[in-house]
Write an enzyme that holds these catalytic residues in place. Structure first.
Site, PDB file in Angstrom:
ATOM      1  N   LYS A 293       0.805  -1.222   0.000  1.00 53.50           N
ATOM      2  CA  LYS A 293       0.000   0.000   0.000  1.00 53.50           C
ATOM      3  C   LYS A 293       0.841   1.277   0.000  1.00 53.50           C
ATOM      4  O   LYS A 293       0.419   2.302  -0.534  1.00 53.50           O
ATOM      5  CB  LYS A 293      -0.951   0.007   1.197  1.00 53.50           C
ATOM      6  CG  LYS A 293      -2.082  -0.996   1.084  1.00 53.50           C
ATOM      7  CD  LYS A 293      -3.093  -0.801   2.193  1.00 53.50           C
ATOM      8  CE  LYS A 293      -4.282  -1.735   2.015  1.00 53.50           C
ATOM      9  NZ  LYS A 293      -5.358  -1.443   2.977  1.00 53.50           N
TER      10      LYS A 293
ATOM     11  N   ASN B 104      -4.772   1.815  -2.114  1.00 51.59           N
ATOM     12  CA  ASN B 104      -5.293   0.447  -2.205  1.00 51.59           C
ATOM     13  C   ASN B 104      -6.103   0.198  -3.477  1.00 51.59           C
ATOM     14  O   ASN B 104      -6.766  -0.826  -3.605  1.00 51.59           O
ATOM     15  CB  ASN B 104      -6.106   0.075  -0.960  1.00 51.59           C
ATOM     16  CG  ASN B 104      -7.432   0.786  -0.890  1.00 51.59           C
ATOM     17  OD1 ASN B 104      -7.540   1.956  -1.270  1.00 51.59           O
ATOM     18  ND2 ASN B 104      -8.451   0.103  -0.399  1.00 51.59           N
TER      19      ASN B 104
ATOM     20  N   ASP C 228      -9.822   2.924   1.291  1.00 51.75           N
ATOM     21  CA  ASP C 228      -9.943   2.537   2.699  1.00 51.75           C
ATOM     22  C   ASP C 228     -10.706   3.599   3.489  1.00 51.75           C
ATOM     23  O   ASP C 228     -11.496   3.281   4.377  1.00 51.75           O
ATOM     24  CB  ASP C 228      -8.557   2.350   3.331  1.00 51.75           C
ATOM     25  CG  ASP C 228      -7.866   1.091   2.859  1.00 51.75           C
ATOM     26  OD1 ASP C 228      -8.571   0.100   2.591  1.00 51.75           O
ATOM     27  OD2 ASP C 228      -6.632   1.088   2.762  1.00 51.75           O
TER      28      ASP C 228
ATOM     29  N   GLY D 123      -1.306  -0.542  15.287  1.00 45.29           N
ATOM     30  CA  GLY D 123      -0.674  -0.620  13.977  1.00 45.29           C
ATOM     31  C   GLY D 123      -0.176   0.726  13.504  1.00 45.29           C
ATOM     32  O   GLY D 123      -0.677   1.771  13.935  1.00 45.29           O
ATOM     33  N   SER D 124       0.812   0.707  12.613  1.00 45.93           N
ATOM     34  CA  SER D 124       1.394   1.966  12.136  1.00 45.93           C
ATOM     35  C   SER D 124       1.695   1.928  10.637  1.00 45.93           C
ATOM     36  O   SER D 124       2.542   2.670  10.153  1.00 45.93           O
ATOM     37  CB  SER D 124       2.683   2.276  12.911  1.00 45.93           C
ATOM     38  OG  SER D 124       3.632   1.230  12.770  1.00 45.93           O
TER      39      SER D 124
ATOM     40  N   TYR E 242     -11.233  -8.794   7.902  1.00 48.08           N
ATOM     41  CA  TYR E 242     -12.589  -9.263   7.573  1.00 48.08           C
ATOM     42  C   TYR E 242     -12.702 -10.779   7.478  1.00 48.08           C
ATOM     43  O   TYR E 242     -13.807 -11.311   7.360  1.00 48.08           O
ATOM     44  CB  TYR E 242     -13.092  -8.614   6.286  1.00 48.08           C
ATOM     45  CG  TYR E 242     -12.450  -9.078   5.009  1.00 48.08           C
ATOM     46  CD1 TYR E 242     -12.849 -10.266   4.398  1.00 48.08           C
ATOM     47  CD2 TYR E 242     -11.461  -8.324   4.390  1.00 48.08           C
ATOM     48  CE1 TYR E 242     -12.269 -10.695   3.221  1.00 48.08           C
ATOM     49  CE2 TYR E 242     -10.876  -8.737   3.213  1.00 48.08           C
ATOM     50  CZ  TYR E 242     -11.281  -9.924   2.635  1.00 48.08           C
ATOM     51  OH  TYR E 242     -10.704 -10.348   1.460  1.00 48.08           O
TER      52      TYR E 242
ATOM     53  N   GLY F 218     -14.581  -5.933  10.042  1.00 48.69           N
ATOM     54  CA  GLY F 218     -13.848  -5.535   8.856  1.00 48.69           C
ATOM     55  C   GLY F 218     -14.605  -5.826   7.573  1.00 48.69           C
ATOM     56  O   GLY F 218     -14.323  -5.229   6.531  1.00 48.69           O
TER      57      GLY F 218
END
Length: 268
Positions: free
Chosen positions: A66, A87, A102, A126-127, A209, A230
């Site tokens: 991404k 994305n 997204d 998350g990063s 998801y 998700g």
């Protein structure tokens, strides 16, 4: 649409993706002359793949590409430019333009589940590229505070480069909304908030998801909180993708087909 079109997904891995089943079913039912192909592309062959991707009208992009795909693109939409995360890539003759769907997927999921962001305290695990998108969305929609839970705060600071957020390698305080932007939970494995005791009335949002009900979401619900799967984010992303690529938005069938495709791939 003139002629046939091949679109697809690139990432590593892609075996858990429902896109190939879902989109091809939609194309068939709507009479669209197109085919969706999931392609497992390792990081080290990304440049060669892009050089030879002329056969694709468009393609979705997932982990780990991404961010790394951006230098190879000719243009970015506004949100992709702001978040430095892509994305979806659409080919326009010899040029490739990157989009961030997204952001729209998250907006769809939160609207569908009636989750309010304004004045909320939010922590994001998350990063990576998706985390940047979620942070941008939360700040745009009036969050009171946005913190990031990460394994390495120094690396996260460099990766995110967003002022006004807190970076933590562990958390011991309460938040209104918890968001998972890591792969933990994919195929039922892991929980980024495993050390957190959730309180009743909190909200858990998972970008994973498959499965639609991750260990993180189960714990949140068992604690008396509400959850956003998700799958809802994926549906929003997918609707935006079809709108951008084909000018259609099949809201009435997309959710039904997405659930069917997920059940099919989970059965193996």
């Amino acid at each position: 649409m003139n002629g046939n079109s091949i679109i697809g997904l690139i990432g590593h891995p892609v075996s858990h993706s429902i896109g190939q089943i879902l989109y091809n079913r939609i194309f068939q039912d709507m009479g669209i002359d197109a085919f969706y192909l999931a392609m497992d592309v390792h990081m080290n062959v990304l440049p060669a793949f892009l050089k030879n991707s002329f056969f694709l009208k468009a393609f979705n992009v997932t982990i780990p590409h991404k961010v790394s795909i951006i230098p190879f693109l000719d243009d970015l939409d506004e949100i992709a430019s702001q978040t430095r995360s892509v994305n979806l890539v659409i080919r326009e003759q010899s040029r490739m333009k990157g989009y961030n769907t997204d952001y729209y997927g998250l907006d769809y999921a939160l609207s569908f589940n009636q989750v309010e962001i304004e004045e909320k305290r939010i922590v994001i695990a998350g990063s990576g590229g998706i985390a940047r998108t979620v942070i941008r969305y939360m700040l745009d929609h009036g969050a009171h505070r946005v913190d990031v839970l990460t394994r390495n705060a120094q690396n996260a600071r460099r990766n995110l480069d967003i002022p006004g957020i807190g970076l933590h390698e562990n958390i011991d305080e309460d938040y209104d909304i918890y968001v998972n932007c890591t792969p933990l939970g994919t195929l039922g494995d892991g929980d980024p908030f495993s050390t957190v005791d959730f309180r009743s009335g909190r909200t858990g949002i998972d970008l994973v998801y498959n499965p639609p009900d991750t260990p993180f979401l189960k714990r949140m619900r068992n604690a008396g909180g509400r959850t956003v799967s998700g799958l809802d984010v994926f549906i929003g992303q997918g609707l935006r993708t079809l709108e951008l690529v084909f000018g259609i938005r099949p809201d009435s069938i997309f959710r039904e087909y997405a659930v069917e495709a997920l059940n099919e791939i989970r059965k193996g």
